[in-house]
Scaffold this motif. Structure first.
Motif, PDB file in Angstrom:
ATOM      1  N   ASN A  99       2.428   4.407   1.238  1.00  0.00           N
ATOM      2  CA  ASN A  99       2.097   3.794  -0.058  1.00  0.00           C
ATOM      3  C   ASN A  99       1.942   2.288   0.090  1.00  0.00           C
ATOM      4  OD1 ASN A  99       2.137   6.183  -1.423  1.00  0.00           O
ATOM      5  ND2 ASN A  99       4.170   5.905  -2.336  1.00  0.00           N
ATOM      6  N   ALA A 100       2.851   1.694   0.847  1.00  0.00           N
ATOM      7  CA  ALA A 100       2.800   0.249   1.044  1.00  0.00           C
ATOM      8  C   ALA A 100       1.512  -0.128   1.773  1.00  0.00           C
ATOM      9  CB  ALA A 100       4.019  -0.206   1.838  1.00  0.00           C
ATOM     10  N   ALA A 159      -1.309  -0.063  -0.558  1.00  0.00           N
ATOM     11  CA  ALA A 159      -1.276  -1.230  -1.450  1.00  0.00           C
ATOM     12  C   ALA A 159      -1.823  -2.459  -0.726  1.00  0.00           C
ATOM     13  CB  ALA A 159       0.153  -1.482  -1.924  1.00  0.00           C
ATOM     14  N   LYS A 169      -5.550  -2.140  -0.564  1.00  0.00           N
ATOM     15  CA  LYS A 169      -6.156  -2.453  -1.866  1.00  0.00           C
ATOM     16  C   LYS A 169      -6.246  -3.958  -2.097  1.00  0.00           C
ATOM     17  CE  LYS A 169      -4.647   1.846  -4.008  1.00  0.00           C
ATOM     18  NZ  LYS A 169      -3.501   2.395  -4.743  1.00  0.00           N
ATOM     19  N   ASP A 213       6.387  -4.751   0.438  1.00  0.00           N
ATOM     20  CA  ASP A 213       5.033  -5.052   0.892  1.00  0.00           C
ATOM     21  C   ASP A 213       4.486  -6.179   0.048  1.00  0.00           C
ATOM     22  OD1 ASP A 213       3.200  -4.056  -1.384  1.00  0.00           O
ATOM     23  OD2 ASP A 213       4.495  -2.304  -1.034  1.00  0.00           O
ATOM     24  N   MET A 239       2.161  -3.301  -8.843  1.00  0.00           N
ATOM     25  CA  MET A 239       1.914  -2.444 -10.005  1.00  0.00           C
ATOM     26  C   MET A 239       2.239  -3.190 -11.290  1.00  0.00           C
ATOM     27  SD  MET A 239       3.335   1.269  -8.767  1.00  0.00           S
ATOM     28  CE  MET A 239       4.475   0.651  -7.542  1.00  0.00           C
ATOM     29  N   ASN A 280       2.365   5.713 -12.707  1.00  0.00           N
ATOM     30  CA  ASN A 280       2.292   6.182 -11.322  1.00  0.00           C
ATOM     31  C   ASN A 280       3.603   6.753 -10.820  1.00  0.00           C
ATOM     32  OD1 ASN A 280      -0.268   5.280 -11.422  1.00  0.00           O
ATOM     33  ND2 ASN A 280       0.057   3.470 -10.145  1.00  0.00           N
ATOM     34  N   LEU A 281       4.689   6.110 -11.230  1.00  0.00           N
ATOM     35  CA  LEU A 281       5.966   6.589 -10.709  1.00  0.00           C
ATOM     36  C   LEU A 281       6.644   7.552 -11.684  1.00  0.00           C
ATOM     37  CD1 LEU A 281       7.391   3.306  -9.119  1.00  0.00           C
ATOM     38  CD2 LEU A 281       5.777   4.960  -8.170  1.00  0.00           C
ATOM     39  N   VAL A 320       5.848  14.551  -0.919  1.00  0.00           N
ATOM     40  CA  VAL A 320       5.220  14.441  -2.233  1.00  0.00           C
ATOM     41  C   VAL A 320       5.213  12.993  -2.662  1.00  0.00           C
ATOM     42  CG1 VAL A 320       5.631  16.711  -3.158  1.00  0.00           C
ATOM     43  CG2 VAL A 320       7.432  15.006  -3.217  1.00  0.00           C
ATOM     44  N   GLY A 321       5.043  12.136  -1.696  1.00  0.00           N
ATOM     45  CA  GLY A 321       4.898  10.742  -2.030  1.00  0.00           C
ATOM     46  C   GLY A 321       6.201  10.105  -2.446  1.00  0.00           C
ATOM     47  N   PHE A 322       6.053   9.227  -3.413  1.00  0.00           N
ATOM     48  CA  PHE A 322       7.155   8.375  -3.822  1.00  0.00           C
ATOM     49  C   PHE A 322       8.454   9.138  -4.099  1.00  0.00           C
ATOM     50  CE2 PHE A 322       9.453   6.536  -7.397  1.00  0.00           C
ATOM     51  CZ  PHE A 322       9.870   5.360  -6.815  1.00  0.00           C
ATOM     52  N   THR A 380       5.302  -5.165  -3.840  1.00  0.00           N
ATOM     53  CA  THR A 380       6.299  -4.206  -4.320  1.00  0.00           C
ATOM     54  C   THR A 380       7.503  -4.184  -3.396  1.00  0.00           C
ATOM     55  OG1 THR A 380       4.517  -2.867  -5.205  1.00  0.00           O
ATOM     56  CG2 THR A 380       6.633  -1.764  -4.942  1.00  0.00           C
ATOM     57  N   ASN A 406      -2.228  13.750   0.670  1.00  0.00           N
ATOM     58  CA  ASN A 406      -1.736  14.696  -0.326  1.00  0.00           C
ATOM     59  C   ASN A 406      -2.232  16.094  -0.096  1.00  0.00           C
ATOM     60  OD1 ASN A 406      -0.776  12.404  -1.451  1.00  0.00           O
ATOM     61  ND2 ASN A 406      -2.624  12.124  -2.679  1.00  0.00           N
ATOM     62  N   ARG A 421      -0.870  19.065  -1.710  1.00  0.00           N
ATOM     63  CA  ARG A 421      -1.030  19.430  -3.105  1.00  0.00           C
ATOM     64  C   ARG A 421      -2.032  20.547  -3.318  1.00  0.00           C
ATOM     65  NH1 ARG A 421      -0.009  13.280  -5.152  1.00  0.00           N
ATOM     66  NH2 ARG A 421       2.128  13.307  -4.429  1.00  0.00           N
TER      67      ARG A 421
HETATM   68  P1  ADP Z   1       0.360   9.149  -3.836  1.00  0.00           P
HETATM   69  O1  ADP Z   1       0.320  10.331  -2.992  1.00  0.00           O
HETATM   70  O2  ADP Z   1      -0.744   9.035  -4.826  1.00  0.00           O
HETATM   71  O3  ADP Z   1       0.591   7.898  -3.063  1.00  0.00           O
HETATM   72  P2  ADP Z   1       2.995   8.611  -4.774  1.00  0.00           P
HETATM   73  O4  ADP Z   1       3.933   9.365  -5.645  1.00  0.00           O
HETATM   74  O5  ADP Z   1       3.470   8.281  -3.432  1.00  0.00           O
HETATM   75  O6  ADP Z   1       1.659   9.405  -4.742  1.00  0.00           O
HETATM   76  O7  ADP Z   1       2.609   7.279  -5.506  1.00  0.00           O
HETATM   77  C1  ADP Z   1       2.022   7.296  -6.773  1.00  0.00           C
HETATM   78  C2  ADP Z   1       1.245   6.041  -7.018  1.00  0.00           C
HETATM   79  O8  ADP Z   1       2.093   4.946  -7.185  1.00  0.00           O
HETATM   80  C3  ADP Z   1       0.309   5.620  -5.913  1.00  0.00           C
HETATM   81  O9  ADP Z   1      -0.907   6.297  -5.962  1.00  0.00           O
HETATM   82  C4  ADP Z   1       0.132   4.132  -6.166  1.00  0.00           C
HETATM   83  O10 ADP Z   1      -0.846   3.933  -7.177  1.00  0.00           O
HETATM   84  C5  ADP Z   1       1.483   3.761  -6.737  1.00  0.00           C
HETATM   85  N1  ADP Z   1       2.322   3.156  -5.703  1.00  0.00           N
HETATM   86  C6  ADP Z   1       3.310   3.729  -4.997  1.00  0.00           C
HETATM   87  N2  ADP Z   1       3.862   2.880  -4.117  1.00  0.00           N
HETATM   88  C7  ADP Z   1       3.214   1.711  -4.285  1.00  0.00           C
HETATM   89  C8  ADP Z   1       3.309   0.400  -3.674  1.00  0.00           C
HETATM   90  N3  ADP Z   1       4.178   0.137  -2.704  1.00  0.00           N
HETATM   91  N4  ADP Z   1       2.449  -0.549  -4.110  1.00  0.00           N
HETATM   92  C9  ADP Z   1       1.554  -0.303  -5.088  1.00  0.00           C
HETATM   93  N5  ADP Z   1       1.406   0.891  -5.684  1.00  0.00           N
HETATM   94  C10 ADP Z   1       2.218   1.881  -5.296  1.00  0.00           C
END
Ligand code: ADP
Length: 626
Positions: free
Chosen positions: A35-36, A39, A42, A77, A82, A90-91, A120-122, A167, A336, A339
């Motif tokens: 994720n970092a 970011a 981006k 990072d 966000m 997002n979270l 599953v990400g975050f 973040t 992902n 998913r």
């Molecule tokens: P994904 O698989 O989409 O990354 P996550 O649950 O890991 O799913 O994260 C959800 C969303 O949260 C990301 O798509 C991103 O938009 C935002 N996000 C998560 N971590 C960061 C971060 N470190 N910096 C900026 N945005 C973040």
């Protein structure tokens, strides 16, 4: 301060994830680092069109901090950050596709496993943390915010004083229990190991402070801290081909695939198309000790943009190439992938097809250009290729048949089927083979002798499954495979055939009588021209050869098979005179002994055991004592 509940599906997923027994919880770090990294991507791309951002690429980084006292692990990072809204959306919600998975599938452990494998990400942060605090400042906002959650019971958001873009995620690790030790994530070496394992090829530096102990003039220890980059950043498979030394590949192979012998072949390729990918593949120089057991798991590592998302993706390799090690990196596979279910993933299917072609080509090249190397490979993995033909009922024949090697009767060298055909006699419409335990034993088979003498080359099959595979293949280049012990192997001329028929008819009564003595085992007795010096041999009729009978009956099933055999007698052997004498004198008792001994001899030559060794031994003694 806002206090909010997670959206319904998110809550359900969270519960499941946190409460299920997680074998693979360490992947949380990979998820947060990825994720970092996103970011950072981006903010970098934004900066390309927005000078005001004033971003220098070399300043973009991910930083990990450990605080043992507070038991926190922090991932920072300086990426895009966000906004308040984004933190909430997002979270606070699991991506739509994620919830779809849960609508489609029940909460079975199988589904959990899928998630476990890919993450599953975050949310995976809650596998190790009892409390997560995310502080973030977006490039689109002057304000920064702090998001906080203990997992299942919702989250809160409030303003914070963070000034820089980016973040910061602080994980308050769970308390240790008797079974679970979370303190491991407070050790530099654990973090370093996980970064190496999962995130080594993230393009931004992942930094951590390393403690250094030095001594001052008075020999007192002073602690200093030094920045250390944990990841190597450029994947070996992305480096310019010319710049990577052979040893680098070897080290990489040893390191990732735990094999301390050099690989036999290393091959790398880039495929552009509907699904683009890079692959780095290895053919090991020897079969792993567990290769031919059910413990062995095939698969390739799967990376998405340099991030490891699966350690062993078995769908990328067909079973017959299960020995191949290596990895695939694709831009078109999202992190992902969890998913959706993997099997339904069209991309994976496309990559697998591409990989299969690459492997096939590599083996063909090795066979053509590095014969010795190929023979070494074939000794260890040839059986697996044969399985491929057998298990697909011949469907994979076209793909695999030219990769097979057999020992040939001429020079006792390994040859391909193509080479057999290239050397075969004019008008030869049959590929002859003979089976046995060893090359020497086959070479001494009486049936082999005459076929060889007529100038035909014979393939010597020593692998227990060889004949089964040829039966499945049936023919190669329109030439049928035929066992030299098959009754259809008949190299006589028309006159010879006619003469043989005649003498068989003349001795019909004798043979009928003899057959009565061995009728349980033999379905016919006749003269043959296929023997030169030897008195007898067995030939088989129908689909099951004598060799196949041996193999099938050695298998741990109850059902036993029996080949339909004919006892053939050499017309020119002096024993025939004896048999005819006994028959004309009507000494049936003696004729029975001779018949049984001759049948036993034929079995022994084939490498078959005797059904009644004591009886035969006694019979021989009786005959000898006369
Ligand atoms: P994904 O698989 O989409 O990354 P996550 O649950 O890991 O799913 O994260 C959800 C969303 O949260 C990301 O798509 C991103 O938009 C935002 N996000 C998560 N971590 C960061 C971060 N470190 N910096 C900026 N945005 C973040």
């Amino acid at each position: 301060m806002k206090k909010k509940q997670f959206k319904a599906e998110s809550k359900k997923l969270l519960d499941m994830m946190i409460n299920s027994i997680y074998t693979n919880r360490e992947i949380f770090l990979r998820e947060l680092i990825s994720n970092a990294s996103d970011a950072l991507d981006k903010i970098y791309y934004n900066s390309l069109t927005n000078d005001a951002l004033n971003i220098k690429k070399e300043e973009l980084e991910i930083r990990i901090e450990i605080d043992k006292k507070a038991r926190t692990l922090t991932i920072c990072d300086n990426g895009i950050g966000m906004t308040e809204e984004e933190l909430e959306n997002n979270l606070g919600t699991i991506a739509r596709s994620g919830s779809e998975l849960f609508k489609e599938n029940n909460e079975t452990s199988k589904d959990m496993q899928i998630i476990g494998q890919f993450g599953v990400g975050f949310y995976s942060a809650f596998m190790v943390a009892k409390n997560v605090v995310v502080t973030s400042k977006s490039i689109d906002s002057d304000k920064s915010y702090k998001w906080e959650s203990t997992g299942t019971d919702g989250f809160s958001i409030m303003e914070s004083d963070k000034k820089d873009n980016g973040t910061k995620i602080v994980l308050y690790l769970k308390d240790n229990t008797e079974e679970e030790n979370y303190d491991e994530f407070l050790e530099n070496y654990t973090i370093e190991r996980l970064i190496k394992k999962y995130s080594d090829y993230i393009t931004y530096p992942i930094m951590m402070k390393e403690e250094k102990c030095e001594k001052d003039k008075e020999d007192k220890e002073i602690k200093t801290y030094e920045d250390k980059t944990l990841n190597s950043r450029i994947p070996i498979w992305k480096k310019e081909k010319q710049k990577v030394k052979e040893e680098e590949y070897q080290d990489f192979y040893a390191d990732k695939f735990y094999d301390y012998e050099k690989p036999l072949r290393t091959f790398r390729s880039v495929v552009e198309g509907k699904c683009s990918f890079t692959s780095l593949l290895f053919i090991p120089s020897h079969a792993p000790y567990d290769y031919y057991t059910k413990e062995y798991e095939k698969g390739l590592q799967l990376y998405s943009k340099g991030v490891l998302i699966m350690e062993k993706c078995s769908d990328l390799l067909p079973d017959y190439y299960s020995f191949v090690k290596g990895l695939v990196d694709s831009e078109d596979i999202s992190l992902n992938i969890s998913r959706e279910t993997l099997q339904e993933n069209h991309q994976i299917e496309l990559i697998a097809k591409g990989i299969e072609n690459k492997i096939k080509k590599e083996l063909e090249t090795m066979l053509k250009e590095e014969r010795e190397q190929y023979e070494k490979f074939f000794k260890d993995f040839g059986t697996q290729l044969k399985y491929g033909i057998y298990n697909s009922y011949g469907m994979k024949k076209e793909d695999l048949q030219d990769l097979l090697l057999y020992t040939s009767s001429k020079e006792k060298k390994m040859i391909t089927l193509k080479e057999y055909i290239a050397n075969c006699m004019e008008k030869q419409d049959t590929i002859y083979y003979a089976c046995g335990e060893t090359i020497d034993k086959i070479d001494n088979l009486p049936q082999v002798e005459t076929v060889k003498e007529k100038g035909y080359e014979i393939l010597y099959l020593t692998d227990y499954m060889d004949e089964f595979v040829l039966k499945v293949m049936q023919e190669y280049d329109k030439k049928k495979f035929l066992n030299v012990s098959d009754e259809n192997t008949n190299l006589d001329s028309e006159e010879e055939k006619e003469a043989l028929k005649k003498s068989n008819e003349e001795n019909k009564k004798l043979f009928d009588k003899m057959q009565e003595f061995v009728k349980e085992n033999v379905s016919g007795i006749q003269f043959t021209h296929r023997l030169k010096n030897h008195p007898v041999c067995l030939t088989s009729k129908g689909n099951i050869s004598v060799e196949m009978e041996k193999v099938m009956n050695a298998m741990p099933t109850n059902e036993k098979v029996k080949a339909e055999v004919i006892l053939e007698i050499n017309e020119n052997h002096k024993i025939i005179k004896k048999l005819q004498d006994l028959f004309s004198k009507n000494d049936l008792e003696e004729l029975e002994k001779y018949t049984k001994i001759l049948y036993a001899q034929a079995r022994l030559i084939e490498g078959l055991s005797l059904e009644n060794p004591t009886e035969i031994s006694n019979l021989i003694c009786e005959v000898l004592a006369k």
